[in-house]
Design a protein around this motif. Sequence first.
Motif, PDB file in Angstrom:
ATOM      1  N   ASP A 157       0.825  -1.231   0.000  1.00 39.79           N
ATOM      2  CA  ASP A 157       0.000   0.000   0.000  1.00 39.79           C
ATOM      3  C   ASP A 157       0.848   1.265   0.000  1.00 39.79           C
ATOM      4  N   LEU A 158       1.894   1.293  -0.785  1.00 41.19           N
ATOM      5  CA  LEU A 158       2.738   2.489  -0.824  1.00 41.19           C
ATOM      6  C   LEU A 158       2.223   3.458  -1.885  1.00 41.19           C
ATOM      7  N   GLU A 159       2.446   4.747  -1.637  1.00 37.08           N
ATOM      8  CA  GLU A 159       2.158   5.786  -2.630  1.00 37.08           C
ATOM      9  C   GLU A 159       3.279   5.764  -3.664  1.00 37.08           C
ATOM     10  N   ILE A 160       2.946   5.637  -4.950  1.00 34.89           N
ATOM     11  CA  ILE A 160       3.962   5.520  -6.000  1.00 34.89           C
ATOM     12  C   ILE A 160       4.127   6.864  -6.724  1.00 34.89           C
ATOM     13  N   ILE A 161       5.362   7.337  -6.818  1.00 39.19           N
ATOM     14  CA  ILE A 161       5.648   8.542  -7.620  1.00 39.19           C
ATOM     15  C   ILE A 161       6.485   8.101  -8.816  1.00 39.19           C
ATOM     16  N   PRO A 162       5.900   8.085 -10.038  1.00 41.23           N
ATOM     17  CA  PRO A 162       6.692   7.653 -11.198  1.00 41.23           C
ATOM     18  C   PRO A 162       7.668   8.743 -11.651  1.00 41.23           C
TER      19      PRO A 162
ATOM     20  N   GLU B 288       0.472  14.322 -16.120  1.00 43.63           N
ATOM     21  CA  GLU B 288       1.156  15.401 -15.386  1.00 43.63           C
ATOM     22  C   GLU B 288       1.752  14.915 -14.057  1.00 43.63           C
ATOM     23  N   GLU B 289       1.352  13.708 -13.607  1.00 41.89           N
ATOM     24  CA  GLU B 289       1.904  13.176 -12.350  1.00 41.89           C
ATOM     25  C   GLU B 289       3.278  12.533 -12.545  1.00 41.89           C
ATOM     26  N   ILE B 290       3.665  12.316 -13.809  1.00 40.53           N
ATOM     27  CA  ILE B 290       4.960  11.677 -14.074  1.00 40.53           C
ATOM     28  C   ILE B 290       6.045  12.748 -14.088  1.00 40.53           C
TER      29      ILE B 290
ATOM     30  N   ASP C 142       3.802   6.692 -21.919  1.00 44.99           N
ATOM     31  CA  ASP C 142       2.638   5.839 -22.261  1.00 44.99           C
ATOM     32  C   ASP C 142       2.722   4.498 -21.541  1.00 44.99           C
ATOM     33  N   GLN C 143       3.946   3.935 -21.467  1.00 41.34           N
ATOM     34  CA  GLN C 143       4.116   2.641 -20.777  1.00 41.34           C
ATOM     35  C   GLN C 143       3.723   2.759 -19.306  1.00 41.34           C
ATOM     36  N   ILE C 144       4.171   3.861 -18.655  1.00 48.30           N
ATOM     37  CA  ILE C 144       3.873   4.038 -17.225  1.00 48.30           C
ATOM     38  C   ILE C 144       2.377   4.239 -17.005  1.00 48.30           C
TER      39      ILE C 144
ATOM     40  N   LEU D 111       0.692   1.027 -17.261  1.00 40.19           N
ATOM     41  CA  LEU D 111       1.022   0.097 -16.174  1.00 40.19           C
ATOM     42  C   LEU D 111       0.319   0.465 -14.869  1.00 40.19           C
ATOM     43  N   ILE D 112       0.386   1.746 -14.469  1.00 42.21           N
ATOM     44  CA  ILE D 112      -0.189   2.076 -13.150  1.00 42.21           C
ATOM     45  C   ILE D 112      -1.345   3.066 -13.208  1.00 42.21           C
ATOM     46  N   GLY D 113      -1.721   3.487 -14.423  1.00 33.92           N
ATOM     47  CA  GLY D 113      -2.932   4.308 -14.547  1.00 33.92           C
ATOM     48  C   GLY D 113      -2.845   5.677 -13.910  1.00 33.92           C
ATOM     49  N   VAL D 114      -1.664   6.330 -13.998  1.00 38.22           N
ATOM     50  CA  VAL D 114      -1.558   7.694 -13.443  1.00 38.22           C
ATOM     51  C   VAL D 114      -1.855   8.709 -14.547  1.00 38.22           C
TER      52      VAL D 114
END
Length: 596
Positions: free
Chosen positions: A122-127, A155-157, A144-146, A149-152
């Motif tokens: 349950d960690l918060e992921i920052i790509p 602008e969050e990347i 696009d791959q990210i 993969l994680i549905g962010v």
Amino acid sequence: MKNIRNFCIIAHIDHGKSTLADRLLEHTKTINERQMQAQVLDDMDLEREKGITIKSHAIQMDYELNGEKYTLNLIDTPGHVDFSYEVSRALAACEGALLLVDAAQGIQAQTISNLYLALDNDLEIIPVINKIDMDGAMIEVVKDQIIELIGVKEEEILLASGKTGIGIEEILQAIVARIPAPKGEPDAPLQALIFDSVFNSFRGIIAYFRVFNGKIKKGDKVRFVNTGEDYEADEVGILKLGLQARSEVNTGDVGYIITGIKNAKEVKVGDTITLSQNPCKVAIQGFEEVKPMVFAGIFPVVTEDFEELRDCMDKLQLNDASLTFETETSQALGFGFRCGFLGMLHMEIIQERLEREFKQTVITTVPNVSFIAYTTRDEKVIVNNPSEMPDPSKIDRIEEPFIRAQIITSPDYIGNIMTLCLGKRGMLINQSYLTPTRVELIFEMPLAEIVFDFYDKLKSSTRGYASFDYHPLDYRISDIVRMDILLNGDKVDALSALIHRSRAEDFGRKLCLKLKELLPRQQFMIAIQAAVGSKIIARETISAMRKDVTAKCYGGDISRKRKLLEKQKEGKKRMRQIGNVEVPQEAFLAVLKLND
């Protein structure tokens, strides 16, 4: 507590975790220019030489944003599949993770594997896309791959370069903004999780922990829940580049404790620390027990060094909790240890560390995996090494472990990978295109087939572009036989191997040829044979070395020479009967390098 952030960096091997960590430490002025060097957290010579992180490293940084001071605890983790246990331990002590992806290579197998580990916690992921300054950077493709993969949101990347320092300030701001502060009750009984430990010859064992509830002060009487033993906290503190003593470590923080423990068995990674007077009700659920994948024997070169080697193994296990070992004996090598490793690189690193850090020269036997043999009476026997194999006449069936292998590569190399995996008794389960230029292949394969050289062969047949990760599945019935090596009719148990019947003959031939090169010639003939049961499947002969006994005869009657030659012939017969073959250490290692 609201100004504390605990996070780690996860990524595939060589995507720039340690370099990014260097920039974060530089930007927050945690280390000055004089202390700065590349891979500053990798403190082992081995890590610098190989350019990989072997151990997780924790360090605390101070960061100021909008006039508020924040404490950031960073744990830098390894990326190689063999050290995934280190990663799982680091994740247990964090609330968030930076997911690092190389802009030139995109998402790889270990990226996905470590990401799932983080999501399970349950960690918060920052790509973060790293290495954006490289010529081959494919920023939009990797974005696009990210997203897939994680549905962010796009602008969050974050975009960064660990080498030049681009985007470091944005990463630090995102850590403060997105990663939640640790939750915990400062007034509750102390609950702290040990996630790592090291041995210091002057101070004893130093345990690294993360406080979940309560606080720990210098001089407190503490209890290690797993062993039930009580100790006094001689020193507690936080982890900067070195250890910094503090009077107390509070809820949510990461720190270290020194209690003067000298015995390695008393500290267990995953254990909970609490106070003796006011213990917590339940221990923290630590990480699962490690499952070794590869087993090999480690023996001291001189049998008298056995006890010393045992001490060294205990100290090494403190620092590397994924190493498991138990004592065993071998007719050829005497007393030693049966060790469990997470993979071949892990085994190589342990051997190197024993030699460098503890000055122990060791012999390693042929690595293999655990099989399960069922006897005709339906008794279950776990076979960790060839000498434990029951008599073939009493075996009903043998089961071997299978794994699910995930390989990500570009479509150009599918043919090579298929050939390699099918040759290793693999079965293709699934093939899917993640993007037009990346394909994921899922195989089910016997673990025994990937133990030796699978990873190296995969890298060479795909020019290093394939990434590989695996998970254990179950045990399945297989035709496994024990192959023995005989030297002049005597079995050398250290060279025995458990192998699939279809591969035994080929393997036996190669091994006999290799031993023929490596064994020194004696004054008698040496027969090297590979046998399965009583059937000899391969043979090589080392011819005798002839000593020139007639050298001292110059001139004179021929009968004098003949007399000396007859005498030598008699001696040779006698030697052949009692001839003991000396086996050099290289011969035991030859098995590992058979396919070079």
